[in-house]
Design a protein around this motif. Structure first.
Motif, PDB file in Angstrom:
ATOM      1  N   THR A 122      34.348  22.943 -31.073  1.00 25.39           N
ATOM      2  CA  THR A 122      35.268  21.914 -31.012  1.00 25.39           C
ATOM      3  C   THR A 122      36.083  22.190 -29.749  1.00 25.39           C
ATOM      4  O   THR A 122      35.972  23.384 -29.169  1.00 25.39           O
ATOM      5  CB  THR A 122      36.366  21.573 -31.994  1.00 25.39           C
ATOM      6  OG1 THR A 122      37.057  22.864 -32.133  1.00 25.39           O
ATOM      7  CG2 THR A 122      35.585  21.435 -33.640  1.00 25.39           C
ATOM      8  N   PRO A 123      36.735  21.380 -28.810  1.00 28.33           N
ATOM      9  CA  PRO A 123      37.558  22.031 -27.779  1.00 28.33           C
ATOM     10  C   PRO A 123      38.574  22.805 -28.259  1.00 28.33           C
ATOM     11  O   PRO A 123      39.176  23.150 -27.352  1.00 28.33           O
ATOM     12  CB  PRO A 123      38.296  20.359 -27.451  1.00 28.33           C
ATOM     13  CG  PRO A 123      37.510  19.160 -28.037  1.00 28.33           C
ATOM     14  CD  PRO A 123      36.864  19.966 -29.376  1.00 28.33           C
ATOM     15  N   LEU A 124      38.940  22.844 -29.444  1.00 28.53           N
ATOM     16  CA  LEU A 124      40.171  23.934 -29.526  1.00 28.53           C
ATOM     17  C   LEU A 124      39.518  25.439 -29.926  1.00 28.53           C
ATOM     18  O   LEU A 124      40.027  26.350 -30.585  1.00 28.53           O
ATOM     19  CB  LEU A 124      40.745  23.516 -30.941  1.00 28.53           C
ATOM     20  CG  LEU A 124      41.623  22.206 -30.736  1.00 28.53           C
ATOM     21  CD1 LEU A 124      42.591  21.976 -32.016  1.00 28.53           C
ATOM     22  CD2 LEU A 124      42.611  22.554 -29.357  1.00 28.53           C
ATOM     23  N   ASN A 125      38.046  25.570 -29.465  1.00 28.71           N
ATOM     24  CA  ASN A 125      37.265  26.964 -29.878  1.00 28.71           C
ATOM     25  C   ASN A 125      38.242  28.039 -29.345  1.00 28.71           C
ATOM     26  O   ASN A 125      37.984  29.004 -30.053  1.00 28.71           O
ATOM     27  CB  ASN A 125      35.849  26.800 -29.068  1.00 28.71           C
ATOM     28  CG  ASN A 125      36.110  26.616 -27.768  1.00 28.71           C
ATOM     29  OD1 ASN A 125      36.874  25.997 -27.242  1.00 28.71           O
ATOM     30  ND2 ASN A 125      35.262  27.300 -27.043  1.00 28.71           N
ATOM     31  N   ASP A 126      38.949  28.029 -28.369  1.00 27.28           N
ATOM     32  CA  ASP A 126      39.581  29.054 -27.752  1.00 27.28           C
ATOM     33  C   ASP A 126      40.960  29.489 -28.459  1.00 27.28           C
ATOM     34  O   ASP A 126      41.781  30.308 -28.128  1.00 27.28           O
ATOM     35  CB  ASP A 126      39.800  29.108 -26.303  1.00 27.28           C
ATOM     36  CG  ASP A 126      38.461  29.543 -25.678  1.00 27.28           C
ATOM     37  OD1 ASP A 126      37.791  30.484 -26.248  1.00 27.28           O
ATOM     38  OD2 ASP A 126      38.232  29.296 -24.399  1.00 27.28           O
ATOM     39  N   ALA A 127      41.667  28.448 -29.123  1.00 25.86           N
ATOM     40  CA  ALA A 127      42.817  28.350 -29.658  1.00 25.86           C
ATOM     41  C   ALA A 127      43.065  29.377 -30.805  1.00 25.86           C
ATOM     42  O   ALA A 127      41.938  29.640 -31.516  1.00 25.86           O
ATOM     43  CB  ALA A 127      43.323  26.905 -30.285  1.00 25.86           C
ATOM     44  N   PRO A 128      44.170  29.946 -30.843  1.00 25.51           N
ATOM     45  CA  PRO A 128      44.264  31.091 -32.007  1.00 25.51           C
ATOM     46  C   PRO A 128      44.531  30.193 -33.135  1.00 25.51           C
ATOM     47  O   PRO A 128      44.983  29.184 -33.332  1.00 25.51           O
ATOM     48  CB  PRO A 128      45.619  31.726 -31.601  1.00 25.51           C
ATOM     49  CG  PRO A 128      46.358  30.750 -30.833  1.00 25.51           C
ATOM     50  CD  PRO A 128      45.298  29.967 -29.926  1.00 25.51           C
ATOM     51  N   SER A 129      43.869  30.855 -34.186  1.00 22.13           N
ATOM     52  CA  SER A 129      43.798  30.183 -35.640  1.00 22.13           C
ATOM     53  C   SER A 129      45.220  30.516 -36.197  1.00 22.13           C
ATOM     54  O   SER A 129      45.984  31.307 -35.881  1.00 22.13           O
ATOM     55  CB  SER A 129      42.825  30.860 -36.399  1.00 22.13           C
ATOM     56  OG  SER A 129      41.344  30.493 -36.136  1.00 22.13           O
ATOM     57  N   GLY A 130      45.630  29.559 -37.223  1.00 19.13           N
ATOM     58  CA  GLY A 130      46.837  29.811 -38.091  1.00 19.13           C
ATOM     59  C   GLY A 130      46.790  31.292 -38.820  1.00 19.13           C
ATOM     60  O   GLY A 130      45.667  31.733 -38.750  1.00 19.13           O
ATOM     61  N   THR A 131      47.792  31.736 -39.249  1.00 18.54           N
ATOM     62  CA  THR A 131      47.578  32.910 -40.129  1.00 18.54           C
ATOM     63  C   THR A 131      48.035  32.389 -41.628  1.00 18.54           C
ATOM     64  O   THR A 131      48.634  31.563 -41.872  1.00 18.54           O
ATOM     65  CB  THR A 131      48.863  33.921 -39.861  1.00 18.54           C
ATOM     66  OG1 THR A 131      49.929  33.167 -40.080  1.00 18.54           O
ATOM     67  CG2 THR A 131      48.654  34.415 -38.326  1.00 18.54           C
ATOM     68  N   LEU A 132      47.127  33.429 -42.460  1.00 11.57           N
ATOM     69  CA  LEU A 132      47.454  32.959 -44.108  1.00 11.57           C
ATOM     70  C   LEU A 132      49.060  33.265 -44.379  1.00 11.57           C
ATOM     71  O   LEU A 132      49.497  32.669 -45.204  1.00 11.57           O
ATOM     72  CB  LEU A 132      46.499  34.065 -44.813  1.00 11.57           C
ATOM     73  CG  LEU A 132      46.656  33.706 -46.526  1.00 11.57           C
ATOM     74  CD1 LEU A 132      45.981  32.559 -46.591  1.00 11.57           C
ATOM     75  CD2 LEU A 132      46.039  34.979 -47.129  1.00 11.57           C
ATOM     76  N   ASP A 133      49.549  34.234 -43.742  1.00  9.91           N
ATOM     77  CA  ASP A 133      50.913  34.545 -44.026  1.00  9.91           C
ATOM     78  C   ASP A 133      51.977  33.517 -43.784  1.00  9.91           C
ATOM     79  O   ASP A 133      52.640  32.986 -44.949  1.00  9.91           O
ATOM     80  CB  ASP A 133      51.503  35.755 -42.997  1.00  9.91           C
ATOM     81  CG  ASP A 133      53.002  36.312 -43.348  1.00  9.91           C
ATOM     82  OD1 ASP A 133      52.726  36.578 -44.418  1.00  9.91           O
ATOM     83  OD2 ASP A 133      53.712  36.350 -42.587  1.00  9.91           O
TER      84      ASP A 133
END
Ligand code: 5AD
Ligand code: FES
Length: 337
Positions: free
Chosen positions: A220-231
């Protein structure tokens, strides 16, 4: 809880007290029963192009599938035989099944099995929702994803926030048990926005709320975005439990995909629902909203065994009833339809 208190908790690195309180409220409001909903991902076709989602129409690397109506019915039967009291039929948005065919399927399921049926098939017209309800659908899931309208428009370029809210209003008016929710850790999403999401959930008086971490998808276009955290996702879950009290809250697959213990942790800070996958194995690899999704090689029965084991390990019990909304009857009583 006030907005500033919610923001303070979302920013607080020490979660022990928050999680303890959420677990206490969970026990007091919904007890130790964990409701299992069998999830059937019956088609990955989608007309939308959400920036975060692996099923977006521009993603040419996905092999698209549509289970036939008979195949969906047989999968529901498998779920029923395994012991599920409730199934969720989910697909991409505006997939190709005629309304009549969906309604035929719904009435057949309701006639033959004693199951609560939830639909999760996106934005439709009011007439379509009404037809699904008349055919026997009990519940509907439609996440609003984020209440920050600018962010919503950026991430869902071909959708409108107003229309989504209208859909949620229609579903409520038509008498569905309504579920919604968000992704946590979206690019550009501040804690303040999550606090507003939680307050909106309270205002909408939702029957179910599903949340999960945003997981960046390389297709997807958000491939480089940092993922959210479980915390941060767990803090949001705990706050939703405390603020919305007796809502049904799942420990979601996205939480389990971020961390092998993700769903266990969620069950210990507010969650009281699990949604094991009952999709036939051959289709699972093609329904990847995000990468590293769990259970892709498993069979429906494997997920039942694994999950009921998890529930017992935590000292909880698999609920034996269909797990209808705990808010529904009081709303009927108040005459707020
Ligand atoms: N990461 C996490 N969750 C996602 N969803 C879609 N794409 C992703 C992703 N990349 C969620 C959305 C949607 C639900 C079915 O899955 O919140 O409503
Ligand atoms: Fe299908 Fe967003 S990509 S609804």
């Amino acid at each position: 809880m006030r907005r500033d208190e919610i923001i303070k908790q979302l920013k607080n690195p020490d979660t022990s007290e928050l999680f303890r309180e959420a677990d206490r409220v969970r026990k007091e409001q919904v007890g130790d029963g964990v409701h299992l909903r069998g999830l059937i991902e019956f088609s990955n076709a989608c007309v939308r192009d959400c920036l975060y989602c692996g099923l977006r129409r521009s993603n040419r690397d996905v092999k698209r599938y549509q289970m036939s109506i008979d195949e969906i019915f047989e999968t529901v039967q498998t779920a029923q035989k395994l012991g599920y009291r409730s199934v969720v039929l989910q697909s991409g948005e505006n997939c190709q099944y005629p309304t009549d065919a969906m309604c035929g399927l719904l009435s057949k399921i309701k006639k033959e099995f004693n199951l609560a049926v939830t639909l999760s098939i996106g934005e439709k017209t009011r007439e379509e929702y009404a037809a699904f309800k008349a055919a026997g659908a009990d519940r509907y899931l439609l996440r609003f994803e984020t209440s920050a309208e600018k962010l919503f428009s950026k991430l869902k370029p071909d959708s409108s926030y107003g229309q989504r809210m209208l859909c949620l209003q229609w579903l409520r008016e038509l008498g569905f048990q309504v579920g919604s929710g968000i992704m946590v850790g979206l690019p550009g999403q501040a804690e303040e926005m999550i606090a507003d999401d939680i307050l909106l959930m309270e205002k909408l008086d939702l029957d179910m709320i599903g949340i999960g971490p945003f997981i960046a998808n390389p297709q997807t276009p958000l491939n480089d975005a940092p993922s959210g955290t479980l915390d941060l996702t767990l803090k949001t879950l705990a706050l939703i439990r405390i603020v919305t009290k007796n809502t049904h809250l799942p420990a979601t697959t996205a939480m389990g995909s971020m961390d092998p213990q993700g769903r266990e942790k969620a069950l210990q800070c507010g969650a009281n629902v699990l949604m094991p996958n009952v999709t036939p194995t051959m289709y699972r690899e093609h329904y990847q909203l995000y990468p590293n999704k769990i259970c892709i090689k498993d069979k429906p029965g494997d997920c039942w065994m694994c999950i009921s084991g998890m529930v017992r390990m935590l000292g909880r019990v698999v609920a034996e009833d269909p797990g209808h909304s705990l808010k529904f009857s009081s709303r009927l009583f108040r005459g707020s339809y």
